[in-house]
Motif scaffolding. Structure first.
Motif, PDB file in Angstrom:
ATOM      1  N   GLN A 122       0.830  -1.216   0.000  1.00 24.41           N
ATOM      2  CA  GLN A 122       0.000   0.000   0.000  1.00 24.41           C
ATOM      3  C   GLN A 122       0.865   1.267   0.000  1.00 24.41           C
ATOM      4  O   GLN A 122       0.670   2.182   0.833  1.00 24.41           O
ATOM      5  N   VAL A 123       1.772   1.310  -0.948  1.00 24.85           N
ATOM      6  CA  VAL A 123       2.676   2.450  -1.052  1.00 24.85           C
ATOM      7  C   VAL A 123       1.896   3.707  -1.454  1.00 24.85           C
ATOM      8  O   VAL A 123       1.142   3.678  -2.431  1.00 24.85           O
ATOM      9  N   PRO A 124       2.045   4.788  -0.716  1.00 24.70           N
ATOM     10  CA  PRO A 124       1.331   6.023  -1.075  1.00 24.70           C
ATOM     11  C   PRO A 124       1.963   6.681  -2.306  1.00 24.70           C
ATOM     12  O   PRO A 124       3.180   6.651  -2.482  1.00 24.70           O
ATOM     13  N   VAL A 125       1.104   7.284  -3.107  1.00 20.21           N
ATOM     14  CA  VAL A 125       1.556   7.920  -4.347  1.00 20.21           C
ATOM     15  C   VAL A 125       2.404   9.156  -4.029  1.00 20.21           C
ATOM     16  O   VAL A 125       2.009   9.995  -3.210  1.00 20.21           O
ATOM     17  N   ASP A 126       3.544   9.245  -4.670  1.00 18.59           N
ATOM     18  CA  ASP A 126       4.402  10.423  -4.517  1.00 18.59           C
ATOM     19  C   ASP A 126       3.698  11.659  -5.073  1.00 18.59           C
ATOM     20  O   ASP A 126       3.085  11.587  -6.150  1.00 18.59           O
ATOM     21  N   ASP A 127       3.869  12.788  -4.391  1.00 17.14           N
ATOM     22  CA  ASP A 127       3.242  14.017  -4.885  1.00 17.14           C
ATOM     23  C   ASP A 127       3.691  14.370  -6.300  1.00 17.14           C
ATOM     24  O   ASP A 127       2.907  14.880  -7.094  1.00 17.14           O
ATOM     25  N   ILE A 128       4.946  14.078  -6.607  1.00 15.73           N
ATOM     26  CA  ILE A 128       5.452  14.500  -7.933  1.00 15.73           C
ATOM     27  C   ILE A 128       4.822  13.731  -9.088  1.00 15.73           C
ATOM     28  O   ILE A 128       4.980  14.095 -10.238  1.00 15.73           O
ATOM     29  N   PHE A 129       4.120  12.615  -8.785  1.00 19.65           N
ATOM     30  CA  PHE A 129       3.495  11.847  -9.874  1.00 19.65           C
ATOM     31  C   PHE A 129       2.130  12.399 -10.252  1.00 19.65           C
ATOM     32  O   PHE A 129       1.547  12.006 -11.257  1.00 19.65           O
ATOM     33  N   ARG A 130       1.590  13.261  -9.453  1.00 23.98           N
ATOM     34  CA  ARG A 130       0.218  13.695  -9.669  1.00 23.98           C
ATOM     35  C   ARG A 130       0.147  14.827 -10.692  1.00 23.98           C
ATOM     36  O   ARG A 130       0.994  15.704 -10.700  1.00 23.98           O
TER      37      ARG A 130
END
Lengths: 132, 132, 132, 132, 132, 132
Positions: A122-130
């Motif tokens: 359940q790795v949280p999405v990195d902000d830079i990918f959004r």
């Protein structure tokens, strides 16, 4: 056997027969595969799926061969026996070499492995990918 | 939050630190994304997954951008939120245009639709699709 | 072949035999399909699954035929060959017409298509869809 | 956030704007949900998906509410967060009672349970389930 | 039939032949199963997958039999016919009793049931479940 | 938010309250997690799922910790965020060490990788794997 009969040419409704004629003309072969013979019980859906497939899988910003390989990747992830067979045959007919197929298998295996790891962890999405 | 903590650089084992150094050198950026920070609890697996990914996703018979799009297709079919975000970002960084992304979406949607239809109808595989 | 043998009537434990008797009485047929013959190696689970199925799939706020169609939709999405066949047969026995089956296929295809699109695009849930 | 921006009304192409107008007219509400705002980057696909959805999910041999519940069942099996939320809201708007929703959950749980059992056990399909 | 031919021993490249020799030596049997014969078209991947499998599935913090049962659970959830068969055979060879297999089926069924319920209901994760 | 409200203790029906009491007594904690609060809208299902879970996940031929790890493996393969979190927490409470969790991740990743490869290649099942 399918859950429905596979319709022979002489069992088609006029609408379904017209779709079969277009499949044959588009593909340059008399052979119409089982998927369409199963769908032909529902001529409206047959027409809709065929016209959608014909448009989507044709040339565009992506090469038709690339599209076939993407189709294989989805079908393998969904455990669709028929689709793995039919789209592998289609990709080969469009020029997929053994080396390309090998690499496709590599990516499919790798992606399914890391998808499962990421879901387990359940790795949280990195902000830079959004997107903005 | 993940099921494990995301390791900061100063928490890495020497083996994990070496992998992070290679990720940075290979990608030409100081940023190391969360997936690797979660995997870093298992330095052997971190190293194995990274070396496999680096080799598989590099140039070969298939273009690296094509591989990223295949990765997105698998990730969407597997409902992997993180992977959809990270590989879409990666594909864009490798040159995926909006037109390419649109067509990728078309193929992913189409493939998932027909996979489900074929599975529901249990269409038998045509003899001509089989190898040999 | 299954990963276990399919138990014949004379191989059943007393508990499994009692469940088979109830299956026959409930369905009004002597035929007991392979799923139960595989599960019969575990009589407790056989009894639990059968009693759960009998209760859930019976009449209630939803019509039994509607429930069978929902079952088909799940089975197609999970690529369960056996379940697609058995529940399509069950739905037909409960009155599913060709027109209903066609529309069921349409919804299954559509839902799988948009599920994949939404997962690929990672569309955020609208506030108005949330309970409370 | 999605992998694409969610287009506001003033960012739509004329084609996308026309689809939004039809969504609003068909549904009798000014609200257009996020899925369409993400798809609007690809006006051709937006139009195709919307017209397909509008036709398929409307009245026919199956009741629109039944179709929404089938959609929920597929979405749950595919782990589509957005679709579970949006189609549960849609089903409620079409009259799904709490009792109906409870039974829907029962069938979804049951079907996923037995799908997995059947796949694990690899139960062979009974001859009597096959068409013809 | 597979989408590729299954390579016979005399058709193997030297690299693939070396992997087959290691499979035979490790397992103490002359029999090499079809999965490896299909993968052998890509000797690099054959070697990578085999060496990964050999390392991962061996003794460690988890018992090899436990690992085989976990493998079955994944394979059932992914509808992988081949893997269900091959890993059930492997688990039995490593000592899985009928009672253990029955309980494995119970857990697989239960987990798939509640996974679907949770996904349908979109239950939010409790704060106490999250890693620091 | 879930698609339903999470019921507080004071909102429970008598039947649901009795199940909550048993959850608390069985687990030796006053905390009842969100899954049960969502299911509590359907007291009959709440009772059925809880009693099934309590029986299946308890001691038997398989250790309760092994069962939790199998549960995680299924949940990761099905992309169930909630279940990955809740069963990872449960496995840790039952003694899963970091080393065990690392190996669990290895097996989950490996199994999902080879499942996808086998499905893509459509490898036929070896005769020796079949029961009987």
């Amino acid at each position: 056997m399918a859950t429905v009969t596979l319709l022979a040419d002489e069992e088609l409704s006029p609408k379904a027969a017209a779709v079969f004629a277009d499949i044959r003309a588009t593909r340059g072969t008399d052979y119409v595969n089982n998927f369409w013979r199963a769908l032909a019980h529902n001529p409206d859906r047959l027409e809709a799926v065929w016209s959608q497939l014909k448009q989507i899988m044709g040339p565009g910003a992506l090469d038709p061969l690339v599209k076939e390989m993407i189709y294989i990747a989805v079908s393998a992830s969904n455990a669709c026996e028929y689709c793995c067979h039919s789209h592998t045959a289609a990709a080969r007919a469009k020029g997929m070499s053994d080396a390309m197929y090998n690499e496709l298998m590599d990516v499919i295996g790798m992606a399914n492995q890391t998808n499962a790891l990421v879901n387990a962890l359940q790795v949280p999405v990195d902000d830079i990918f959004r997107a903005e």
